[in-house]
Design a protein around this motif. Structure first.
Motif, PDB file in Angstrom:
ATOM      1  N   CYS A 197      -5.876  -5.670   0.779  1.00  0.00           N
ATOM      2  CA  CYS A 197      -6.129  -4.272   1.170  1.00  0.00           C
ATOM      3  C   CYS A 197      -5.573  -3.325   0.104  1.00  0.00           C
ATOM      4  CB  CYS A 197      -5.389  -3.941   2.465  1.00  0.00           C
ATOM      5  SG  CYS A 197      -5.818  -4.981   3.832  1.00  0.00           S
ATOM      6  N   GLY A 198      -6.183  -2.152   0.017  1.00  0.00           N
ATOM      7  CA  GLY A 198      -5.651  -1.054  -0.789  1.00  0.00           C
ATOM      8  C   GLY A 198      -5.422  -1.437  -2.240  1.00  0.00           C
ATOM      9  N   THR A 199      -4.230  -1.123  -2.703  1.00  0.00           N
ATOM     10  CA  THR A 199      -3.864  -1.432  -4.088  1.00  0.00           C
ATOM     11  C   THR A 199      -3.987  -2.925  -4.378  1.00  0.00           C
ATOM     12  OG1 THR A 199      -2.455   0.480  -4.407  1.00  0.00           O
ATOM     13  CG2 THR A 199      -1.834  -1.493  -5.602  1.00  0.00           C
ATOM     14  N   SER A 200      -3.585  -3.748  -3.430  1.00  0.00           N
ATOM     15  CA  SER A 200      -3.666  -5.194  -3.650  1.00  0.00           C
ATOM     16  C   SER A 200      -5.117  -5.634  -3.804  1.00  0.00           C
ATOM     17  CB  SER A 200      -3.015  -5.944  -2.483  1.00  0.00           C
ATOM     18  OG  SER A 200      -1.655  -5.615  -2.415  1.00  0.00           O
TER      19      SER A 200
ATOM     20  N   SER B 182      -0.696  -9.448  -1.444  1.00  0.00           N
ATOM     21  CA  SER B 182      -0.037  -8.461  -0.582  1.00  0.00           C
ATOM     22  C   SER B 182       1.376  -8.198  -1.079  1.00  0.00           C
ATOM     23  CB  SER B 182       0.007  -8.995   0.857  1.00  0.00           C
ATOM     24  OG  SER B 182       0.733  -8.128   1.674  1.00  0.00           O
ATOM     25  N   GLN B 183       1.703  -6.932  -1.261  1.00  0.00           N
ATOM     26  CA  GLN B 183       3.078  -6.600  -1.633  1.00  0.00           C
ATOM     27  C   GLN B 183       4.018  -7.050  -0.525  1.00  0.00           C
ATOM     28  OE1 GLN B 183       6.718  -5.094  -1.798  1.00  0.00           O
ATOM     29  NE2 GLN B 183       5.503  -3.923  -0.333  1.00  0.00           N
ATOM     30  N   SER B 184       3.718  -6.616   0.690  1.00  0.00           N
ATOM     31  CA  SER B 184       4.650  -6.813   1.808  1.00  0.00           C
ATOM     32  C   SER B 184       4.546  -8.191   2.443  1.00  0.00           C
ATOM     33  CB  SER B 184       4.346  -5.778   2.887  1.00  0.00           C
ATOM     34  OG  SER B 184       3.000  -5.951   3.331  1.00  0.00           O
TER      35      SER B 184
ATOM     36  N   THR C  55       0.805  -7.228   5.995  1.00  0.00           N
ATOM     37  CA  THR C  55      -0.368  -6.419   6.324  1.00  0.00           C
ATOM     38  C   THR C  55      -1.226  -7.161   7.356  1.00  0.00           C
ATOM     39  OG1 THR C  55      -0.284  -5.430   4.157  1.00  0.00           O
ATOM     40  CG2 THR C  55      -2.391  -5.292   5.310  1.00  0.00           C
TER      41      THR C  55
ATOM     42  N   VAL D 219       5.940   4.771  -0.983  1.00  0.00           N
ATOM     43  CA  VAL D 219       4.790   4.282  -0.207  1.00  0.00           C
ATOM     44  C   VAL D 219       3.643   3.885  -1.139  1.00  0.00           C
ATOM     45  CG1 VAL D 219       2.967   5.067   1.355  1.00  0.00           C
ATOM     46  CG2 VAL D 219       5.337   5.332   2.001  1.00  0.00           C
TER      47      VAL D 219
ATOM     48  N   SER E 113       2.028   2.092  -3.984  1.00  0.00           N
ATOM     49  CA  SER E 113       2.396   0.901  -4.763  1.00  0.00           C
ATOM     50  C   SER E 113       2.232   1.145  -6.249  1.00  0.00           C
ATOM     51  CB  SER E 113       1.486  -0.264  -4.391  1.00  0.00           C
ATOM     52  OG  SER E 113       1.748  -0.664  -3.094  1.00  0.00           O
TER      53      SER E 113
ATOM     54  N   LYS F  51      -4.190   6.221  -6.099  1.00  0.00           N
ATOM     55  CA  LYS F  51      -2.857   6.821  -6.267  1.00  0.00           C
ATOM     56  C   LYS F  51      -2.936   8.332  -6.143  1.00  0.00           C
ATOM     57  CE  LYS F  51      -0.862   4.137  -5.823  1.00  0.00           C
ATOM     58  NZ  LYS F  51      -1.184   2.768  -5.756  1.00  0.00           N
TER      59      LYS F  51
ATOM     60  N   GLU G  36      -3.604   9.474  -2.521  1.00  0.00           N
ATOM     61  CA  GLU G  36      -2.487   9.160  -1.620  1.00  0.00           C
ATOM     62  C   GLU G  36      -1.358  10.167  -1.715  1.00  0.00           C
ATOM     63  OE1 GLU G  36      -1.650   4.528  -0.949  1.00  0.00           O
ATOM     64  OE2 GLU G  36      -1.568   5.136  -3.033  1.00  0.00           O
TER      65      GLU G  36
HETATM   66  C1  F6R Z   1      -1.466   1.964  -2.000  1.00  0.00           C
HETATM   67  C2  F6R Z   1      -0.808   1.147  -1.005  1.00  0.00           C
HETATM   68  C3  F6R Z   1      -1.633   0.491   0.051  1.00  0.00           C
HETATM   69  C4  F6R Z   1      -1.290  -1.004   0.085  1.00  0.00           C
HETATM   70  C5  F6R Z   1      -2.056  -1.707   1.211  1.00  0.00           C
HETATM   71  C6  F6R Z   1      -1.786  -3.192   1.201  1.00  0.00           C
HETATM   72  O1  F6R Z   1      -0.565   2.576  -2.861  1.00  0.00           O
HETATM   73  O2  F6R Z   1       0.369   0.982  -1.038  1.00  0.00           O
HETATM   74  O3  F6R Z   1      -2.988   0.687  -0.177  1.00  0.00           O
HETATM   75  O4  F6R Z   1      -1.639  -1.545  -1.150  1.00  0.00           O
HETATM   76  O5  F6R Z   1      -1.666  -1.170   2.443  1.00  0.00           O
HETATM   77  O6  F6R Z   1      -0.436  -3.477   1.360  1.00  0.00           O
HETATM   78  P1  F6R Z   1       0.140  -4.891   0.978  1.00  0.00           P
HETATM   79  O7  F6R Z   1      -0.021  -5.075  -0.487  1.00  0.00           O
HETATM   80  O8  F6R Z   1       1.583  -4.831   1.396  1.00  0.00           O
HETATM   81  O9  F6R Z   1      -0.643  -5.900   1.745  1.00  0.00           O
END
Ligand code: F6R
Length: 612
Positions: free
Chosen positions: A301-304, A348-350, A353, A401, A403, A488, A491
């Motif tokens: 999702c998103g940045t990932s 995924s950063q976190s 998600t 927030v 990424s 970016k 956001e």
């Molecule tokens: C953009 C951002 C979001 C996350 C998205 C996925 O700056 O932070 O778009 O990239 O919610 O989150 P993760 O990577 O944690 O799965």
């Protein structure tokens, strides 16, 4: 997204709950609240809309004192941000905090109304408090009441429960929403996030889905979905409390942008030996799995997702393996064709998600033979625990927030993966591997160089002061970088920003172009530069103000209507997208400052989207 903190200690818990809430702020929220069990065995609560500072002000007027309590930051899903909708919710002696969404709450609410319960909020969460209170009429313990109630809940929950009738324990439960237990010297704690507890402990127990824990000051018992007592390991976190400080920077986002050279160095460390990529960095079984795969499916999702899109170009171009990439929220609800011998990659950063986790679960149901790889910045995340292979990016805690360093380190991870798979499938020879490795080794220095454009970009950002809309253009992997730049900007500065592959412009978006619409283009000297230049001419002749980021060989002329910034020297296919990300991050950061927005906590956004 919502955050939970709670604890049972031998001293007043309120200061800890408050500081924990502040450490959860980065996740995004619109109200907050605390409840404690007082010395008189009463539930005492404070809630407030807006920033934690508002709650703090209320606590000055009416302080709360107790050795056991739970607290919450709420990101509104059901019901607007208001004091009434803020957690903790109370039903007689029971109080709860809840992360997640209860999908069958309307049915449950109607049943509770017929039993005489009155609702004071519009939330789905309040039904949990009343349901536990009702269950207490027939259950012997708080734990068994929670066990009974969670069986009736559809959807996701991370749950903290206390009762003034049992003033020595917190009950925690999770399904689909992260929840951890902090094992401390002065007490034991719960939280949705390690960040909130780092001042108290670095020892954590990561609850699994359907686990229910009974937490006392000197004892932790965990039960699985069949109510059998189970052991879960204690994991020592290596995140330091100091790592979540802004240090000399004005914002976490700025700090994280400038941390990228180190984050990339850390991500590369021990992943390359003697100028060769270590395939085993992806897990013990990685070599065997990579040799056998024929397709790649990336979901994020998103940045990932944007990082996944860059990788698609690399996988097909460099390691010659077919690759699809899709946003997780779409993938999970389609009936996609998932071929045998697919490597299913989640980025995924976190690692928390919800859409990405569910997409992986649905893929596993679609085709049991697939292998999964999770590329993630959080050890022990929900996603990493359900994946066959795990690769941790070592970006360190990302608090802003938006990424930044997690994106560039995801790209580094993907470059190592492209190289590993290519080597094992004989589509990348020794020279090509060497070229990629040398490029990766130079990256921290190149990112440092790109960061030197900070003050030039700061001046440039002023031209966005009155703008409401913008276009970002790129071709090939730079299209994905344009998408990331546009994401970016929207956001954190709230300027409408759209990204297009530059060749697509003439098929519609060119109609938008006029002198009020800035166009940002990413123009490295690659095989598509000639094509991009003619797209830029099409824009120029329609009067737009353009900003072009180029490298030293792109040779694009600066004009009144076109400001050209040389970002860096000529780059390779792998390094270029990573380096060109830097000026776009800096641009959005400085535009946000010009617009005066809350850079680290942009409105409506959550750091980790743990609900659908
Ligand atoms: C953009 C951002 C979001 C996350 C998205 C996925 O700056 O932070 O778009 O990239 O919610 O989150 P993760 O990577 O944690 O799965």
């Amino acid at each position: 997204m919502c955050g939970i903190i709670g604890g049972v200690t031998n001293q007043n818990i309120t200061p800890l709950l408050l500081s924990g809430l502040k450490n959860l702020e980065y996740r995004g929220y619109d109200s907050s609240g605390i409840v404690v069990i007082s010395d008189k065995r009463l539930l005492e609560r404070q809630r407030s809309v807006g920033r934690i500072a508002n709650l703090e002000k209320k606590l000055i007027i009416k302080n709360l004192h107790g050795e056991i309590g739970i607290a919450h930051t709420r990101w509104a899903t059901h019901g607007k941000p208001s004091d009434e909708n803020a957690h903790p919710h109370i039903s007689n002696s029971i109080s709860i905090v809840h992360n997640g969404i209860i999908e069958n709450y309307v049915n449950l609410k109607n049943q509770l109304i017929t039993k005489g319960y009155e609702f004071t909020s519009d939330t789905d969460s309040e039904i949990i408090a009343h349901s536990i209170d009702f269950a207490m009429k027939t259950c012997k313990s708080l734990t068994s009441a929670v066990q009974k109630v969670v069986k009736t809940l559809e959807g996701s929950y991370g749950l903290g429960v206390i009762s003034s009738n049992f003033p020595n324990k917190i009950i925690a439960a999770r399904k689909g929403s992260p929840l951890i237990i902090g094992v401390g010297k002065k007490g034991n704690y719960i939280s949705s996030d390690q960040m909130a507890l780092l001042s108290e402990t670095n020892k954590f127990i990561f609850l699994e889905d359907h686990d229910i824990a009974e937490i006392k000051i000197d004892q932790i018992k965990i039960f699985d979905m069949n109510s059998n007592q189970v052991e879960r390991p204690i994991v020592i976190s290596n995140i330091k409390a100091g790592e979540v400080d802004k240090g000399k920077y004005s914002h976490f986002m700025q700090k994280e942008i400038f941390e990228q050279p180190q984050a990339i160095r850390d991500t590369l460390e021990s992943r390359i030996t003697n100028d060769k990529v270590n395939c085993s960095a992806f897990g013990h079984n990685a070599e065997k799995i990579f040799k056998s795969i024929k397709h790649i499916q990336i979901v994020a999702c998103g940045t990932s997702f944007n990082a996944g899109l860059v990788a698609k170009y690399w996988f097909e171009d460099i390691s010659k393996i077919p690759c699809n990439v899709e946003v997780a929220s779409e993938y999970r609800y389609r009936r996609p064709i998932l071929l045998d011998k697919t490597l299913f990659i989640t980025l995924s950063q976190s690692g928390e998600t919800a859409d990405t986790i569910e997409a992986l679960k649905s893929a596993k149901k679609l085709n049991r033979s697939i292998n999964s790889l999770c590329i993630c910045n959080a050890a022990e995340s929900s996603l990493s625990r359900i994946s066959d292979l795990v690769f941790l990016t070592h970006a360190g805690p990302e608090i802003g927030v938006a990424s930044t360093k997690s994106f560039t380190t995801q790209l580094v991870a993907m470059a190592l993966l492209v190289c590993s798979i290519g080597k094992l499938k004989n589509t990348i020879d020794v020279d090509s591997e060497n070229l990629i490795v040398q490029g990766l080794k130079k990256l921290p220095g190149l990112v440092n160089d790109a960061l030197l454009s900070d003050s030039a970009i700061k001046s440039l950002a002023k031209s966005f002061k009155d703008k409401t809309s913008s276009l970002f253009l790129g071709r090939g992997t730079m299209y994905a970088i344009a998408l990331e730049g546009a994401l970016k900007l929207k956001e954190i500065s709230y300027i409408h920003a759209e990204a297009y592959p530059a060749g697509e412009l003439k098929h519609g978006p060119i109609a938008l172009i006029d002198e009020d619409m800035p166009v940002v283009a990413v123009a490295p000297n690659d095989e598509l530069l000639v094509k991009l230049k003619s797209n830029l001419n099409e824009v120029k002749s329609r009067g737009s103000q353009m900003i072009v980021f180029e490298d030293e060989k792109s040779n694009i002329k600066s004009l009144d209507s076109m400001k050209v910034f040389q970002v860096t020297s000529n780059l390779g296919r792998i390094t270029a997208p990573i380096i060109f990300t830097i000026p776009l991050q800096l641009l959005s950061y400085h535009v946000a400052l010009v617009k005066g927005t809350d850079v680290d906590k942009p409105r409506n956004l959550a750091k980790s989207v743990t609900v659908e």
